[in-house]
Design an enzyme around this catalytic site. Structure first.
Site, PDB file in Angstrom:
ATOM      1  N   SER A 205       0.837  -1.203   0.000  1.00 22.17           N
ATOM      2  CA  SER A 205       0.000   0.000   0.000  1.00 22.17           C
ATOM      3  C   SER A 205       0.875   1.256   0.000  1.00 22.17           C
ATOM      4  O   SER A 205       1.684   1.436  -0.913  1.00 22.17           O
ATOM      5  CB  SER A 205      -0.966  -0.043   1.179  1.00 22.17           C
ATOM      6  OG  SER A 205      -1.983   0.928   1.049  1.00 22.17           O
ATOM      7  N   ASP A 301      -8.451  -2.721  -7.207  1.00 17.16           N
ATOM      8  CA  ASP A 301      -7.921  -2.532  -5.863  1.00 17.16           C
ATOM      9  C   ASP A 301      -9.000  -2.014  -4.917  1.00 17.16           C
ATOM     10  O   ASP A 301      -9.620  -0.965  -5.154  1.00 17.16           O
ATOM     11  CB  ASP A 301      -6.756  -1.548  -5.924  1.00 17.16           C
ATOM     12  CG  ASP A 301      -6.087  -1.349  -4.588  1.00 17.16           C
ATOM     13  OD1 ASP A 301      -6.567  -0.493  -3.830  1.00 17.16           O
ATOM     14  OD2 ASP A 301      -5.117  -2.067  -4.280  1.00 17.16           O
ATOM     15  N   HIS A 368      -6.672  -5.852  -1.507  1.00 18.72           N
ATOM     16  CA  HIS A 368      -5.644  -4.836  -1.310  1.00 18.72           C
ATOM     17  C   HIS A 368      -4.566  -5.418  -0.407  1.00 18.72           C
ATOM     18  O   HIS A 368      -4.832  -5.771   0.731  1.00 18.72           O
ATOM     19  CB  HIS A 368      -6.263  -3.597  -0.660  1.00 18.72           C
ATOM     20  CG  HIS A 368      -5.307  -2.452  -0.486  1.00 18.72           C
ATOM     21  ND1 HIS A 368      -4.806  -1.733  -1.552  1.00 18.72           N
ATOM     22  CD2 HIS A 368      -4.775  -1.889   0.626  1.00 18.72           C
ATOM     23  CE1 HIS A 368      -4.016  -0.773  -1.104  1.00 18.72           C
ATOM     24  NE2 HIS A 368      -3.968  -0.849   0.214  1.00 18.72           N
TER      25      HIS A 368
END
Length: 424
Positions: A205, A301, A368
């Site tokens: 991330s 995502d 994610h």
């Protein structure tokens, strides 16, 4: 270790943990989808550790970098930064894997002042131990290529993907991500990384963005004979229009870059011809990175869907709400919009993927971060493309066993996804 087909028939209900800024909530897996329970304000800060299918994951203690304070390399609140190090052994004793923690950004004084009261802005609130799972696991059956490496998780407490260097004295905020990055690397070099024969910089991330931003810097720490590569997991944040036609993420990034003094630490190859905010977007960076880089990303995502494409600010009437909670509830027109987002992602990586040294695993899932969760990294029912799990794809690329440029077919063809399903 050869390719192993991940069977979905062995799927059973399993338990995970989600760690969020405002608390801890549980989630479980049912028929390939993870059910999450959350408060809507937690979404942009969603982060999780995959403790599924892990028997007694190794717990690794927090090390504060005591030398960082004198260098001004401090968290938002001025506390010392830190990392978790689990030593390698045997054939992996001289190999190092650095995982940069993720956890969103703070783009204005108010959000950064709040952040410094959490583990995302202060080591005072960081967990003293973390489970090492997925790419950080110390078990060969869970992490076939990196299990016996020196594995490090660098904690994230600056709010600008380890890239800022500024301060706000009035608000008592230190924006020192770049200094934290340098202090952490210097400390680890003194603890043996200087002698590494192999090294991999990874991140998830906001940490995945950081692994892109710092990839060539990481390469330059080592002699040319050292094998050095980088992995970005869920870091391919796109400069995309939201459902109202606005640019929610660009506005967030503009705040981060300007507030935290990021410009001076962005690659000149980009800032020579684009504005600083554009150069915080990976799509404008990846083609010029000299070091071999692997992009692991979900084409749909989940974080970008909820926080960039269809946040409540861009969807005041809530037309997208159910779709952002559960992809099975998306209408045909909403899926069409999301296919357009996937096409943008494919266009963004076109030049990048033409380089022989780079790697790619782009699966058509609503998720994610897939490298630190055991269920998605390497397990009996892991997501696959062409029967190859993510761990094997990354390993094949890192060790040059095979070229890996894997792009999934468009949704809904992939039945191996562990899609995130959110429950309010």
């Amino acid at each position: 270790m050869g390719s192993r087909v991940r069977s979905r028939d062995s799927m059973k209900v399993r338990f995970f943990w989600i760690w969020v800024v405002v608390g801890v909530v549980s989630w479980d897996v049912v028929d390939g989808s993870e059910l999450l329970h959350f408060n809507g304000t937690e979404l942009p800060y969603l982060e999780y550790y995959g403790v599924s299918q892990v028997s007694n994951p190794v717990m690794v203690g927090l090390t504060l970098i005591t030398s960082a304070g004198a260098k001004g390399a401090v968290c938002l609140d001025g506390s010392l930064p830190g990392y978790h190090l689990h030593r390698g052994y045997g054939s992996g004793a001289s190999s190092w894997l650095i995982q940069l923690e993720g956890g969103g950004w703070c783009n204005n004084v108010r959000s950064c002042v709040y952040r410094k009261t959490t583990r995302r802005g202060s080591s005072k609130y960081m967990e003293k131990q973390l489970p090492f799972t997925g790419i950080l696991s110390n078990k060969a059956e869970e992490n076939p290529d990196f299990f016996n490496w020196n594995r490090v998780k660098v904690r994230y407490c600056d709010g600008a993907s380890f890239a800022g260097d500024s301060e706000d004295k009035a608000a008592q905020l230190q924006f020192r991500g770049q200094r934290i990055w340098l202090a952490a690397m210097e400390d680890l070099m003194s603890k043996g990384m200087h002698y590494a024969k192999q090294a991999l910089l990874s991140g998830c991330s906001a940490g995945g963005l950081a692994s892109i931003l710092h990839c060539d810097e990481f390469r330059d720490l080592f002699p040319r004979r050292t094998r050095v590569k980088c992995l970005s997991d869920a870091g391919l944040f796109l400069d995309a229009a939201d459902v109202s036609g606005g640019h929610t993420l660009r506005n967030i990034y503009s705040g981060v870059v300007n507030l935290q003094g990021v410009k001076r630490n962005l690659p000149q190859a980009c800032t020579n011809h684009l504005d600083p905010t554009s150069c915080f977007f990976p799509q404008n960076l990846i083609a010029s990175i000299k070091t071999p880089l692997f992009l692991l990303n979900a084409a749909y995502d989940a974080w970008q869907l909820q926080a960039s494409l269809a946040p409540s600010s861009a969807d005041p009437h809530g037309y997208w709400r159910q779709c952002t909670l559960n992809n099975a509830r998306c209408s045909a027109s909403q899926i069409q919009f999301l296919q357009g987002f996937r096409n943008q992602m494919l266009n963004a990586i076109r030049g990048f993927s033409s380089s022989r040294q780079n790697g790619l695993f782009l699966n058509s899932c609503f998720t994610h971060c897939q490298s630190e969760r055991q269920d998605t990294w390497f397990a009996d029912n892991s997501p696959t493309i062409g029967n190859k799990a993510i761990a094997l794809a990354v390993g094949d690329w890192y060790f040059d066993r095979a070229a890996v440029k894997t792009i999934d077919c468009a949704y809904p063809c992939d039945k191996t996804c562990h899609n995130l399903v959110f429950h309010e």
